[in-house]
Design a protein around this motif. Structure first.
Motif, mmCIF file in Angstrom:
data_model
loop_
_atom_site.group_PDB
_atom_site.id
_atom_site.type_symbol
_atom_site.label_atom_id
_atom_site.label_comp_id
_atom_site.label_asym_id
_atom_site.label_seq_id
_atom_site.Cartn_x
_atom_site.Cartn_y
_atom_site.Cartn_z
ATOM 1 N N THR A 11 41.123 45.088 38.803
ATOM 2 C CA THR A 11 42.357 45.579 38.182
ATOM 3 C C THR A 11 43.236 44.469 37.612
ATOM 4 O O THR A 11 44.318 44.737 37.102
ATOM 5 C CB THR A 11 43.183 46.397 39.196
ATOM 6 O OG1 THR A 11 43.487 45.562 40.313
ATOM 7 C CG2 THR A 11 42.422 47.638 39.634
ATOM 8 N N HIS A 13 43.827 41.838 34.754
ATOM 9 C CA HIS A 13 43.399 41.586 33.378
ATOM 10 C C HIS A 13 42.970 40.133 33.147
ATOM 11 O O HIS A 13 41.975 39.873 32.485
ATOM 12 C CB HIS A 13 44.532 41.973 32.417
ATOM 13 C CG HIS A 13 44.250 41.618 30.993
ATOM 14 N ND1 HIS A 13 43.248 42.232 30.265
ATOM 15 C CD2 HIS A 13 44.805 40.704 30.167
ATOM 16 C CE1 HIS A 13 43.214 41.708 29.052
ATOM 17 N NE2 HIS A 13 44.150 40.785 28.975
ATOM 18 N N ARG A 14 43.720 39.169 33.647
ATOM 19 C CA ARG A 14 43.427 37.749 33.401
ATOM 20 C C ARG A 14 42.844 37.078 34.650
ATOM 21 O O ARG A 14 43.163 35.941 34.958
ATOM 22 C CB ARG A 14 44.697 37.046 32.965
ATOM 23 C CG ARG A 14 45.214 37.551 31.630
ATOM 24 C CD ARG A 14 46.526 36.929 31.235
ATOM 25 N NE ARG A 14 46.417 35.477 31.280
ATOM 26 C CZ ARG A 14 47.461 34.669 31.346
ATOM 27 N NH1 ARG A 14 48.674 35.148 31.394
ATOM 28 N NH2 ARG A 14 47.291 33.365 31.374
ATOM 29 N N ARG A 15 41.979 37.772 35.310
ATOM 30 C CA ARG A 15 41.436 37.258 36.563
ATOM 31 C C ARG A 15 40.534 36.043 36.351
ATOM 32 O O ARG A 15 39.886 35.902 35.313
ATOM 33 C CB ARG A 15 40.670 38.345 37.291
ATOM 34 C CG ARG A 15 39.375 38.712 36.611
ATOM 35 C CD ARG A 15 38.641 39.799 37.358
ATOM 36 N NE ARG A 15 37.425 40.135 36.652
ATOM 37 C CZ ARG A 15 37.048 41.345 36.354
ATOM 38 N NH1 ARG A 15 37.800 42.370 36.712
ATOM 39 N NH2 ARG A 15 35.938 41.565 35.721
#
Length: 185
Positions: A11, A13-15
């Motif tokens: 969940t 986005h920029r993991r």
């Protein structure tokens, strides 16, 4: 556990997912298995004499021992795989400064990077090639200590040795039996 941790980042986005560990036993090491799925980057450093770029590996570490099998500390160096010149510890600082990461697995997903670095790259004054050789010599003759050296200093998987029979010879000796029967004897 690794897959579960990755799933928990879904969940974001920029993991960024970092899996950091020391390898263990060949065929059982999770981190080694994960590294195989990456672009497999190694830090390549230039030889101070011929400028050949190379990965620092144990087989190129050279040393001498005295008559009592004690390390002659001044003898320790690193032999360039190209020209053979013996590189000394004090030259490592310049080599590291000129080094760069290079991917070695062209078939991997380019978004999945993997980095391998052994203790042979430790900066001067931290963990020397002499320290590595002394640990190696101390571990000789003790497989459990040698395993620790391979895993922690070299950052490589340990290959277990055993007395398993040759599988091909064993396979050729197989016999046919009717299902549900126990052979006599």
């Amino acid at each position: 556990p690794c897959e579960l941790a990755v799933k928990r980042t879904a969940t974001f986005h920029r993991r960024k997912i970092l899996e950091v560990s020391t390898p263990t036993v060949e065929g059982l090491s999770r981190i080694a298995s994960r590294f195989e799925q990456t672009d497999q980057r190694f830090f390549m450093v230039p030889c101070p004499d011929c400028d050949h770029r190379q990965r620092l590996v144990w087989k190129q570490v050279k040393y001498e021992v005295d008559d009592h099998d004690r390390l002659i500390r001044d003898s320790v160096g690193y032999a360039c795989e190209e020209c053979g010149v013996l590189i000394r510890e004090h030259q490592k600082t310049a080599m590291l400064a000129a080094g760069r990461w290079e991917a070695t697995n062209p078939h991997a997903n380019p978004d999945v990077r993997g980095y391998h670095l052994s203790a042979l790259y430790s900066p001067v004054g931290w963990f020397s090639w002499q320290d590595a050789v002394e640990q190696f010599l101390k571990a000789l003759g003790d497989p459990s200590q040698l395993k620790v050296f391979v895993n922690t200093v070299l950052g490589e998987t340990w290959k277990e040795k055993g007395d398993a029979p040759n599988w091909e010879r064993l396979y050729r000796r197989r016999e046919e039996y009717r299902p549900g029967t126990v052979p006599a004897g």
